[in-house]
Scaffold this active site. Structure first.
Site, PDB file in Angstrom:
ATOM      1  N   SER A 115      47.409  30.869  29.740  1.00 24.69           N
ATOM      2  CA  SER A 115      47.922  32.092  29.126  1.00 24.69           C
ATOM      3  C   SER A 115      48.248  33.098  30.224  1.00 24.69           C
ATOM      4  O   SER A 115      47.922  32.893  31.396  1.00 24.69           O
ATOM      5  CB  SER A 115      46.900  32.698  28.152  1.00 24.69           C
ATOM      6  OG  SER A 115      45.732  33.107  28.857  1.00 24.69           O
ATOM      7  N   TYR A 157      34.219  44.673  37.059  1.00 23.66           N
ATOM      8  CA  TYR A 157      35.577  44.179  37.261  1.00 23.66           C
ATOM      9  C   TYR A 157      36.137  44.694  38.589  1.00 23.66           C
ATOM     10  O   TYR A 157      36.717  43.921  39.369  1.00 23.66           O
ATOM     11  CB  TYR A 157      36.473  44.612  36.106  1.00 23.66           C
ATOM     12  CG  TYR A 157      37.884  44.099  36.238  1.00 23.66           C
ATOM     13  CD1 TYR A 157      38.180  42.769  35.986  1.00 23.66           C
ATOM     14  CD2 TYR A 157      38.912  44.946  36.634  1.00 23.66           C
ATOM     15  CE1 TYR A 157      39.473  42.284  36.121  1.00 23.66           C
ATOM     16  CE2 TYR A 157      40.217  44.473  36.778  1.00 23.66           C
ATOM     17  CZ  TYR A 157      40.488  43.142  36.519  1.00 23.66           C
ATOM     18  OH  TYR A 157      41.772  42.660  36.666  1.00 23.66           O
TER      19      TYR A 157
END
Length: 310
Positions: free
Chosen positions: A28, A179
Site C-alpha cells: 500500500s 515516530y
C-alpha cells in the site's frame, strides 16, 4: 493521464530488466507505488508486507504490465526477528548469484499504542528502524557492486534527539515522539551505512528521503486527534501529496543516473536537502549503529570500519 513516480522523477525512459529490487512495505501507499514503478521499468520486484491478498494484487498488477517487470510476494512481520531473517533469505534466493540491486527500506508506520516488542524494544523504534537495520545487515553481502539502498525517513525527524536508553521503555510514551525518534534513526542509519560502505571501498550507495505528507496513504489517519483533522483537511486540497508523488523521490534515488554516486545524503522532492543538525551528527550516527546491533543481539555490521576517524 496518471502521473507515475518514474515520470515525476524524470526516469521514465530507464530500463531495469535483469535487476532485482526489494521494496519493503509495498502492499500500500508509497511502497506500493514504488514497487509498481520499478516493475514498469522492467525490474524483478520482491513485494513485501503482511497482507498476502494485498501483496498478490501488487504482484498481479506488476506482471500484467506491458513491460518485462516480474514480481513475487514475501510476507514478514517487522516486529519479529525470525520473519525479517526469513525475508532476507527469500530475497537472497530470488536475487540468485547476480545479487540484489535495489533495497528500498520503506516499511514502517505510526503507532498509537505504547507497547514493547518481544525484544523488549518500543514497537515504533523496532519496526521503523531496527527491522530495516537488521534486514540491511543480513543482505550486505548480497548487494551488487553498484547497488543502491534507499531508506524512507521524514521531515518529522526534525526537533528530536534519540535517547538510546528510552527505546527499551514505554514510560511517558508519546506516539508522535516515538515516530519522530524512529524517523531520525532512519536518517542517521542511512548516513552511517554510507560512511561504512565508503570506508570499505564499496560502490553501494545509501540515502534517505522525505516522501511528503500523504493523506491518501492512510498514515495520517493515525495521528493524534488535532493533527489527524488537519490531515483530513489537507487531503481535500489540490496540492496534497499523493502516494505516487511521495514515491517519486524513492524511485529517483533508486534509478536516476545523476545520483548514481550520491551517498549519505537526504532528499525531498527529488532534490538534496539538509537534514537536522542531529541527523548529521557523526557521533550520534555511530552510537545508533552500535546500539542497534546490541539491541538486536547481532554482530555489528561493518564493525571493522568503526575505528575510522569521524
Amino acid at each position: 493521464m496518471r502521473n507515475y513516480p518514474e515520470d515525476i522523477a524524470g526516469v521514465g525512459d530507464e530500463r531495469l530488466v535483469g535487476r532485482t529490487a526489494l521494496v519493503t512495505g509495498s502492499t500500500s501507499g508509497i511502497g506500493k507505488e514504488a514497487a509498481l514503478s520499478l516493475g514498469r521499468l522492467g525490474a524483478h520486484v520482491i513485494v513485501h508486507g503482511r497482507d498476502g491478498e494485498a501483496g498478490s494484487a501488487v504482484v498481479d498488477e506488476i506482471e500484467a504490465g506491458v513491460n518485462e517487470g516480474t514480481a513475487e510476494f514475501v510476507a514478514a512481520d517487522f516486529a519479529e526477528l525470525e520473519e525479517v531473517s526469513a525475508l532476507a533469505d527469500a530475497t537472497r534466493h530470488a536475487a540468485g548469484d547476480d545479487g540484489l540491486d535495489l533495497l528500498l527500506n520503506n516499511a514502517g508506520g505510526y503507532f498509537r499504542d505504547a507497547r514493547l516488542t518481544d525484544l523488549g524494544v518500543e514497537y515504533t523504534f523496532h519496526v521503523n528502524h531496527l527491522a530495516p537495520y537488521q534486514l540491511t545487515a543480513e543482505l550486505l553481502d548480497d548487494l551488487t557492486d553498484d547497488a543502491r539502498v534507499v531508506t524512507t525517513s521524514s521531515e518529522a525527524h526534525r526537533g528530536d534527539r534519540i535517547d538510546l536508553d528510552a527505546v527499551e521503555s514505554v514510560d511517558d510514551f508519546s506516539s508522535w515522539g516515538a515516530y519522530q525518534r524512529s524517523k531520525l534513526a532512519n536518517a542517521q542509519f542511512a548516513a552511517e551505512l554510507a560512511r561504512r560502505l565508503r570506508a570499505s571501498d564499496r560502490e553501494v550507495t545509501s540515502n534517505s528521503f522525505h516522501p511528503g505528507a500523504i493523506p491518501g496513504s492512510g498514515f495520517l489517519r493515525d495521528l493524534p486527534g488535532p493533527l489527524s483533522r488537519v490531515a483530513r483537511a489537507l487531503g481535500r486540497l489540490p496540492f496534497a501529496t499523493t502516494p505516487a508523488e511521495g514515491a517519486a523521490t524513492a524511485v529517483y534515488l533508486a534509478v536516476a543516473d545523476d545520483v548514481a554516486d550520491a551517498t549519505g545524503r537526504y532528499f525531498a522532492d527529488c532534490r538534496e536537502k539538509k537534514p537536522s543538525t542531529e541527523a548529521q551528527d557523526p557521533r550520534a550516527q555511530r552510537r545508533l549503529w552500535e546500539r542497534s546491533a546490541e539491541l538486536l543481539g547481532i554482530d555489528e555490521p561493518l564493525a571493522a570500519l568503526a575505528a575510522d576517524e569521524i
